[in-house]
Design an enzyme around this catalytic site. Sequence first.
Site, mmCIF file in Angstrom:
data_model
loop_
_atom_site.group_PDB
_atom_site.id
_atom_site.type_symbol
_atom_site.label_atom_id
_atom_site.label_comp_id
_atom_site.label_asym_id
_atom_site.label_seq_id
_atom_site.Cartn_x
_atom_site.Cartn_y
_atom_site.Cartn_z
ATOM 1 N N TYR A 141 29.882 -7.301 -2.368
ATOM 2 C CA TYR A 141 30.366 -8.151 -1.279
ATOM 3 C C TYR A 141 31.186 -9.332 -1.806
ATOM 4 C CZ TYR A 141 27.145 -5.713 1.887
ATOM 5 O OH TYR A 141 26.481 -4.759 2.624
ATOM 6 N N LYS A 186 20.536 2.238 -8.263
ATOM 7 C CA LYS A 186 21.152 3.574 -8.271
ATOM 8 C C LYS A 186 21.600 3.827 -9.718
ATOM 9 C CE LYS A 186 22.824 7.271 -6.186
ATOM 10 N NZ LYS A 186 21.902 8.337 -5.748
ATOM 11 N N ASP A 219 18.416 6.002 -2.733
ATOM 12 C CA ASP A 219 18.348 7.091 -1.749
ATOM 13 C C ASP A 219 16.899 7.511 -1.503
ATOM 14 O OD1 ASP A 219 18.613 7.764 -4.398
ATOM 15 O OD2 ASP A 219 19.787 9.569 -4.074
ATOM 16 N N ASP A 243 21.036 -5.138 2.134
ATOM 17 C CA ASP A 243 21.600 -5.288 3.474
ATOM 18 C C ASP A 243 21.223 -4.076 4.328
ATOM 19 O OD1 ASP A 243 23.085 -6.191 5.583
ATOM 20 O OD2 ASP A 243 25.039 -5.842 4.685
ATOM 21 N N ASP A 247 17.640 -3.520 7.321
ATOM 22 C CA ASP A 247 17.780 -3.122 8.737
ATOM 23 C C ASP A 247 16.874 -1.928 9.019
ATOM 24 O OD1 ASP A 247 19.670 -5.080 9.311
ATOM 25 O OD2 ASP A 247 20.928 -3.706 10.465
#
Length: 356
Positions: A141, A186, A219, A243, A247
């Site tokens: 970001y 990851k 994942d 992020d 959620d």
Amino acid sequence: MKAHIAVLGGDGIGPEVVAEGLRCLHAAAKSFGHEIGITELPFGGVAIDSHGDPLPSETLQACLKADAVLLGAIGGPKWSAPDATVRPEQGLLKLRKELGVYANLRPVKVLPALVDASTLKPQILEGVDLVFVRELTGGIYFGEKKRDANSATDVCTYTVAEIERITRVAARLAQRRRHKLTSIDKSNVLETSRLWREVCARVMRAEFPDVALEHVLVDAAAMHLIRRPRDFDVIVTENMFGDILTDEASMLAGSLGLSPSASLGDGKRGVYEPIHGSAPDIAGKGIANPVGTILSVAMLLRHSLGLDAEAEAIENAVTLAIESGARTPDIVAQGERALSTREMGDAVLARLPARG
Ligand code: NAD
């Protein structure tokens, strides 16, 4: 005690939920004998409209001087055109960077009374009590962005120092909880994730031998979060993975509208906000759930002002209100009456300790 809070209502439902958070803040301050001053400032889309800047300098200066910042939400279709050069989100990223708040804490606790509000089965949800620690000022970001006619690039960078400090925040939190830390990356694909795993493991080995560490690929983590959420205690991860996964995790609790967050740096000052956005689809209707903001106020009292009893009083009042059946439309069962944003605020206020 005396404290001063910068309040940024922002856009959409932001001002609606912040109003209820402030009512609870004032009530708790009054009943415990504290003097809390408030300055409301323009931020986000409304600040683009009034100042041409999502984070006007008067807003930033007031935040830098305050003991804490309470934020609603920003953004909306009005400021989201693909060719827009000034966006509300730029203000949020700049605010976090300027205040040096690099650790975003997002607790997810499933209240027994709300087990049925979730889309998941009750037996998966019982006893879920976890905290995400999301790195907030690094990663993709904040990396360099490039665009030409045929391609676009976002650069993802993490430094050793950034990974060390976020690991320490998460590990200290785990020491005050169930002594378990899950680091999500990851590392089978990304170089930044390989560095993340290496540094995290080194810090934990050297400084936190009493905390059990596990590494999980992002994942797989997305799957385990809804398969065995009870197994998690503290979860630490980088900016973009955090992020997305927070959620997902908020849905364990039943609604985006229920989850609070705190963004902290090395000092006491923090930025507190519900994890949801400006919800343009329900803005202005008076039906947004203010609980995420009210619980963010509790986090503000605890982390920035050191007022644990006051924070607990608000958290208990929220639990009691929900146990007594108070529900906004996002968490109401079919056929039951839903409360407005204001009525939900009233339900919490009524369960706060009597005023002093
Ligand atoms: P959103 O979180 O605003 O809404 C997603 C869904 O959840 C909507 O259906 C909304 O009605 C519902 N919802 C959200 N908060 C609720 C609440 N308190 N009570 C009841 N229902 C609630 O996400 P979005 O629609 O993807 O984004 C809308 C805008 O918000 C975008 O401009 C986005 O960039 C911005 N946004 C801002 C922040 C922030 O300010 N930190 C965070 C996320 C998104």
